[in-house]
Structures are given as structure tokens and as C-alpha cells.
Scaffold this motif. Structure first.
Motif, PDB file in Angstrom:
ATOM      1  N   ASN A 175       8.892   0.800   2.362  1.00  0.00           N
ATOM      2  CA  ASN A 175       9.171   1.673   1.221  1.00  0.00           C
ATOM      3  C   ASN A 175       7.892   2.304   0.693  1.00  0.00           C
ATOM      4  O   ASN A 175       7.766   2.583  -0.493  1.00  0.00           O
ATOM      5  CB  ASN A 175       9.866   0.870   0.110  1.00  0.00           C
ATOM      6  N   GLY A 176       6.911   2.501   1.566  1.00  0.00           N
ATOM      7  CA  GLY A 176       5.630   3.067   1.168  1.00  0.00           C
ATOM      8  C   GLY A 176       4.693   1.990   0.652  1.00  0.00           C
ATOM      9  O   GLY A 176       5.008   0.802   0.672  1.00  0.00           O
ATOM     10  N   ILE A 177       3.527   2.415   0.193  1.00  0.00           N
ATOM     11  CA  ILE A 177       2.527   1.486  -0.337  1.00  0.00           C
ATOM     12  C   ILE A 177       1.847   2.153  -1.524  1.00  0.00           C
ATOM     13  O   ILE A 177       1.583   3.357  -1.491  1.00  0.00           O
ATOM     14  CB  ILE A 177       1.509   1.062   0.746  1.00  0.00           C
ATOM     15  N   SER A 178       1.590   1.386  -2.564  1.00  0.00           N
ATOM     16  CA  SER A 178       0.987   1.937  -3.780  1.00  0.00           C
ATOM     17  C   SER A 178      -0.537   1.803  -3.739  1.00  0.00           C
ATOM     18  O   SER A 178      -1.092   1.024  -2.971  1.00  0.00           O
ATOM     19  CB  SER A 178       1.522   1.203  -5.010  1.00  0.00           C
ATOM     20  N   ILE A 179      -1.181   2.550  -4.613  1.00  0.00           N
ATOM     21  CA  ILE A 179      -2.635   2.459  -4.750  1.00  0.00           C
ATOM     22  C   ILE A 179      -3.021   1.054  -5.192  1.00  0.00           C
ATOM     23  O   ILE A 179      -4.016   0.497  -4.714  1.00  0.00           O
ATOM     24  CB  ILE A 179      -3.147   3.522  -5.746  1.00  0.00           C
ATOM     25  N   ASP A 180      -2.240   0.467  -6.096  1.00  0.00           N
ATOM     26  CA  ASP A 180      -2.518  -0.899  -6.548  1.00  0.00           C
ATOM     27  C   ASP A 180      -2.471  -1.898  -5.394  1.00  0.00           C
ATOM     28  O   ASP A 180      -3.311  -2.798  -5.312  1.00  0.00           O
ATOM     29  CB  ASP A 180      -1.535  -1.332  -7.646  1.00  0.00           C
TER      30      ASP A 180
END
Length: 147
Positions: free
Chosen positions: A44-49
């Protein structure tokens, strides 16, 4: 040696999150001035955090083991749309998107990714279904559309 060890560390760091997967690790530059690039993606994508957390954890282990000689920078990011699709799991994530596929014979095939099987992908190329086995694929990229 460095690249292999960084890959092992990164895979262990992300193993707690079943949604994430390691796409690639690259070490560029010369000893004493290297750049370590870790590409991580998620179903489901990846966040900057998430990238920051992975960077801190991998960086801490690399420092602790002290196998990088001299100065280096560490970057953790998602592969981005211009990065070739390398893993079966990435194909699955991109079902419904338009792909540009280059075959090992040099043919360019463009179409909407409809299905991913164990040994092949199914593309809808102008209302005609086309099956391409993974062994026939040299490179696949998501086609960027600015509509």
C-alpha cells in the motif's frame, strides 16, 4: 560484501511489517565517499516516516558493525515510478496501471496490467489480451500519465 550485508540488515529491519518489501540496495562511489541507496516499497505504498525509521535502524546497525570504510551517506526511499519493476510483488501492486514492457527481443509492449500469474503477466493492449512470461521481459515500467 557491503551491499550484501546492507541488504541483510534492511530485510531484517523491515521484516516486522508484512506490508513492506525490499526492492533493491545499491552502493555507489568509492571507499571513503560512498552513497548507500535502499529502495523499499509496500503493498500500500510507503510513507516518509517509514523510510526515516528504516534509515535510522539500518544506519545504527551499520555503524555498530563498522564495516563501511570512511564516510558514507544512507538514503532510504521508495523506488519511484521511473524505477523498473523488479519483483513479482511489485507487479501485483500495479495491477490496473499501464505498463511499458521491453522484451528481451527488443519489442516494446504497452498495455494495462490485468493479471499477474506465477510465471507471466497479462496485459490489455488495445482490447487485445497479451501474455508475457517473466523470462521474456527485459524491463517493465509504470507508464506515467498526466491526465
Amino acid at each position: 560484501m557491503e551491499e550484501k550485508r546492507i541488504r541483510e540488515i534492511a530485510e531484517r529491519v523491515i521484516s516486522d511489517d508484512r506490508d513492506l518489501f525490499l526492492v533493491d540496495v545499491k552502493v555507489k562511489g568509492n571507499e571513503g565517499n560512498q552513497k548507500v541507496l535502499i529502495f523499499v516499497d509496500g503493498d500500500n505504498g510507503i510513507s516518509i516516516d517509514q523510510c526515516s525509521k528504516i534509515s535510522r535502524q539500518v544506519g545504527a546497525e551499520v555503524e555498530e558493525e563498522d564495516f563501511m570504510k570512511g564516510k558514507y551517506t544512507l538514503e532510504v526511499s521508495s523506488p519511484g515510478l521511473d524505477f523498473p519493476i523488479m519483483l513479482h510483488r511489485q507487479y501485483v501492486k500495479n495491477i490496473g496501471r499501464s505498463l511499458v514492457v521491453e522484451t528481451v527481443e527488443g519489442e516494446k509492449v504497452e498495455g494495462e496490467l490485468k493479471e499477474v500469474k506465477d510465471e507471466a503477466i497479462e496485459l490489455n493492449c488495445n482490447q487485445e489480451m497479451r501474455s508475457l512470461k517473466f523470462e521474456e521481459i527485459k524491463q517493465s515500467k509504470v507508464k506515467v500519465s498526466f491526465k
